[in-house]
Design a protein around this motif. Sequence first.
Motif, mmCIF file in Angstrom:
data_model
loop_
_atom_site.group_PDB
_atom_site.id
_atom_site.type_symbol
_atom_site.label_atom_id
_atom_site.label_comp_id
_atom_site.label_asym_id
_atom_site.label_seq_id
_atom_site.Cartn_x
_atom_site.Cartn_y
_atom_site.Cartn_z
ATOM 1 N N VAL A 99 3.524 -8.689 6.111
ATOM 2 C CA VAL A 99 4.516 -9.334 5.260
ATOM 3 C C VAL A 99 3.867 -9.612 3.909
ATOM 4 O O VAL A 99 2.761 -10.124 3.834
ATOM 5 N N ALA A 100 4.580 -9.232 2.849
ATOM 6 C CA ALA A 100 4.033 -9.396 1.506
ATOM 7 C C ALA A 100 5.128 -9.818 0.544
ATOM 8 O O ALA A 100 6.315 -9.682 0.832
ATOM 9 N N GLU A 101 4.692 -10.334 -0.602
ATOM 10 C CA GLU A 101 5.630 -10.699 -1.661
ATOM 11 C C GLU A 101 5.507 -9.676 -2.778
ATOM 12 O O GLU A 101 4.401 -9.313 -3.188
ATOM 13 N N VAL A 102 6.632 -9.216 -3.281
ATOM 14 C CA VAL A 102 6.647 -8.244 -4.376
ATOM 15 C C VAL A 102 6.299 -8.959 -5.679
ATOM 16 O O VAL A 102 6.926 -9.951 -6.039
ATOM 17 N N VAL A 103 5.280 -8.442 -6.373
ATOM 18 C CA VAL A 103 4.797 -9.048 -7.611
ATOM 19 C C VAL A 103 5.291 -8.268 -8.835
ATOM 20 O O VAL A 103 5.597 -8.849 -9.870
ATOM 21 N N ALA A 104 5.370 -6.947 -8.716
ATOM 22 C CA ALA A 104 5.832 -6.106 -9.821
ATOM 23 C C ALA A 104 6.452 -4.835 -9.252
ATOM 24 O O ALA A 104 6.065 -4.375 -8.184
ATOM 25 N N VAL A 105 7.421 -4.281 -9.975
ATOM 26 C CA VAL A 105 8.132 -3.080 -9.530
ATOM 27 C C VAL A 105 8.205 -2.091 -10.685
ATOM 28 O O VAL A 105 8.503 -2.476 -11.819
ATOM 29 N N GLY A 106 7.931 -0.813 -10.382
ATOM 30 C CA GLY A 106 8.048 0.238 -11.391
ATOM 31 C C GLY A 106 9.510 0.519 -11.709
ATOM 32 O O GLY A 106 10.415 0.029 -11.021
ATOM 33 N N PRO A 107 9.761 1.339 -12.720
ATOM 34 C CA PRO A 107 11.133 1.614 -13.154
ATOM 35 C C PRO A 107 11.926 2.498 -12.187
ATOM 36 O O PRO A 107 13.147 2.540 -12.246
ATOM 37 N N LYS B 70 1.300 -3.135 -14.341
ATOM 38 C CA LYS B 70 2.631 -2.574 -14.533
ATOM 39 C C LYS B 70 2.684 -1.245 -13.777
ATOM 40 O O LYS B 70 2.146 -0.240 -14.229
ATOM 41 N N PRO B 71 3.330 -1.224 -12.598
ATOM 42 C CA PRO B 71 3.359 0.004 -11.804
ATOM 43 C C PRO B 71 4.229 1.084 -12.440
ATOM 44 O O PRO B 71 5.176 0.784 -13.164
ATOM 45 N N LEU B 72 3.886 2.320 -12.160
ATOM 46 C CA LEU B 72 4.621 3.468 -12.680
ATOM 47 C C LEU B 72 5.530 4.038 -11.596
ATOM 48 O O LEU B 72 5.291 3.852 -10.404
ATOM 49 N N ALA B 73 6.555 4.747 -12.025
ATOM 50 C CA ALA B 73 7.500 5.451 -11.134
ATOM 51 C C ALA B 73 8.047 4.507 -10.067
ATOM 52 O O ALA B 73 8.525 3.431 -10.393
ATOM 53 N N ASP B 74 7.973 4.911 -8.794
ATOM 54 C CA ASP B 74 8.553 4.094 -7.716
ATOM 55 C C ASP B 74 7.489 3.255 -7.017
ATOM 56 O O ASP B 74 7.640 2.869 -5.867
ATOM 57 N N ARG B 75 6.408 2.946 -7.718
ATOM 58 C CA ARG B 75 5.342 2.146 -7.113
ATOM 59 C C ARG B 75 5.686 0.660 -7.210
ATOM 60 O O ARG B 75 6.392 0.213 -8.100
ATOM 61 N N VAL B 76 5.135 -0.095 -6.250
ATOM 62 C CA VAL B 76 5.393 -1.529 -6.145
ATOM 63 C C VAL B 76 4.053 -2.237 -5.971
ATOM 64 O O VAL B 76 3.189 -1.768 -5.220
ATOM 65 N N VAL B 77 3.855 -3.347 -6.649
ATOM 66 C CA VAL B 77 2.661 -4.177 -6.480
ATOM 67 C C VAL B 77 3.046 -5.347 -5.588
ATOM 68 O O VAL B 77 4.025 -6.047 -5.866
ATOM 69 N N ILE B 78 2.279 -5.543 -4.505
ATOM 70 C CA ILE B 78 2.568 -6.631 -3.580
ATOM 71 C C ILE B 78 1.331 -7.496 -3.381
ATOM 72 O O ILE B 78 0.211 -7.059 -3.625
ATOM 73 N N LYS B 79 1.569 -8.707 -2.941
ATOM 74 C CA LYS B 79 0.495 -9.636 -2.588
ATOM 75 C C LYS B 79 0.763 -10.051 -1.151
ATOM 76 O O LYS B 79 1.847 -10.543 -0.834
ATOM 77 N N MET B 80 -0.204 -9.805 -0.281
ATOM 78 C CA MET B 80 -0.026 -10.111 1.131
ATOM 79 C C MET B 80 0.127 -11.617 1.360
ATOM 80 O O MET B 80 -0.519 -12.426 0.691
ATOM 81 N N VAL B 81 0.986 -11.961 2.311
ATOM 82 C CA VAL B 81 1.195 -13.354 2.687
ATOM 83 C C VAL B 81 0.160 -13.690 3.752
ATOM 84 O O VAL B 81 -0.025 -12.923 4.698
ATOM 85 N N GLU B 82 -0.539 -14.799 3.572
ATOM 86 C CA GLU B 82 -1.576 -15.193 4.524
ATOM 87 C C GLU B 82 -0.984 -15.438 5.909
ATOM 88 O O GLU B 82 0.105 -15.997 6.039
ATOM 89 N N THR B 83 -1.722 -15.030 6.936
ATOM 90 C CA THR B 83 -1.281 -15.238 8.314
ATOM 91 C C THR B 83 -1.960 -16.468 8.904
ATOM 92 O O THR B 83 -2.942 -16.969 8.370
ATOM 93 N N GLU B 84 -1.421 -16.922 10.016
ATOM 94 C CA GLU B 84 -2.000 -18.069 10.718
ATOM 95 C C GLU B 84 -3.417 -17.741 11.170
ATOM 96 O O GLU B 84 -3.690 -16.647 11.632
ATOM 97 N N GLU B 85 -4.324 -18.692 11.035
ATOM 98 C CA GLU B 85 -5.688 -18.484 11.492
ATOM 99 C C GLU B 85 -5.927 -19.141 12.843
ATOM 100 O O GLU B 85 -6.978 -18.984 13.426
ATOM 101 N N THR B 86 -4.943 -19.867 13.343
ATOM 102 C CA THR B 86 -5.049 -20.527 14.639
ATOM 103 C C THR B 86 -3.855 -20.110 15.491
ATOM 104 O O THR B 86 -2.732 -20.082 15.008
ATOM 105 N N THR B 87 -4.107 -19.785 16.758
ATOM 106 C CA THR B 87 -3.008 -19.406 17.641
ATOM 107 C C THR B 87 -2.226 -20.649 18.037
ATOM 108 O O THR B 87 -2.663 -21.782 17.808
#
Length: 94
Positions: free
Chosen positions: A37-45, A4-21
């Motif tokens: 690029v990431a997905e927001v998992v939790a947001v502070g108040p 549970k993040p505090l203040a204006d903090r945000v918890v994110i989970k990175m989106v996996e990138t391509e491993e092959t060109t």
Amino acid sequence: MNIKPLADRVVIKMVETEETTKSGIILTGSAKEKPQVAEVVAVGPGKVKDGTLVKPEVKVGDKVLTNKYAGTEVKMDGVEYTILGEDDILAIVE
């Protein structure tokens, strides 16, 4: 366990990138760039500015672009998350 993040903090989970060109070359771990690029998992108040609570512009589930090396990485229950201030989020990806 939840984060549970505090203040204006945000918890994110990175989106996996391509491993092959596109040409089929497989990239090793050291050759891959850190994803931005990431997905927001939790947001502070939000944070208090001039006596008023300013709510964050992002919400859980948003895809966002972040500064390349922003935030603090944490690992919980085998999953890696990054906790960062909302100022380190550059844009929402639609």
